[in-house]
Enzyme design. Sequence first.
Site: not given
Ligand code: DGP
Length: 137
Positions: A32, A88, A95, A101
């Site tokens: 993340d 989520n 989300q 995810h």
């Molecule tokens: P959610 O709130 O459950 O939709 O979590 C989305 C997650 O995705 C958040 O913890 C940050 C992560 N995230 C968003 N954009 C990127 C990205 O471009 N690369 C990576 N590795 N993670 C990302």
Amino acid sequence: MGDEPTIFGRILDGDIPCHRVYEDQDVLAFLDVGPLSLGHVLVIPKERVAFLHELSDEAAAALGRVLPRIARAVMEVTGCADYNVLQNNGADAHQAVFHVHFHIIPKHADGSGLGLVWPAGELVQGETLAAALAEAI
Ligand code: DGP
């Protein structure tokens, strides 16, 4: 899901880099970008749907098969004994990326990890109501 690929779709397409942890024909896992703790990993299906309830049985099974394996690897590498798995669905449920995810979030001794507010109620509306609800679901 709309026509525009989500950020995770773009990662799957190779348009955006990620720190890949695991990959097979149905699943990709990567770090993340905004970790709640060291070792915070995202596990996504290659099937492009926004919500858990939209997943095919095949994609769901593929995720279920690898989640414990990835959790074990996160535990082994980061040394954590405790962790949360978070998934989520919907903006009101926090989300932000509309591609299914699962978060694997280690809970470390320094307190880092997922902070939770859990306003538990009580299943006291009577046995009949609870039984009817369970049966209906
Ligand atoms: P959610 O709130 O459950 O939709 O979590 C989305 C997650 O995705 C958040 O913890 C940050 C992560 N995230 C968003 N954009 C990127 C990205 O471009 N690369 C990576 N590795 N993670 C990302």
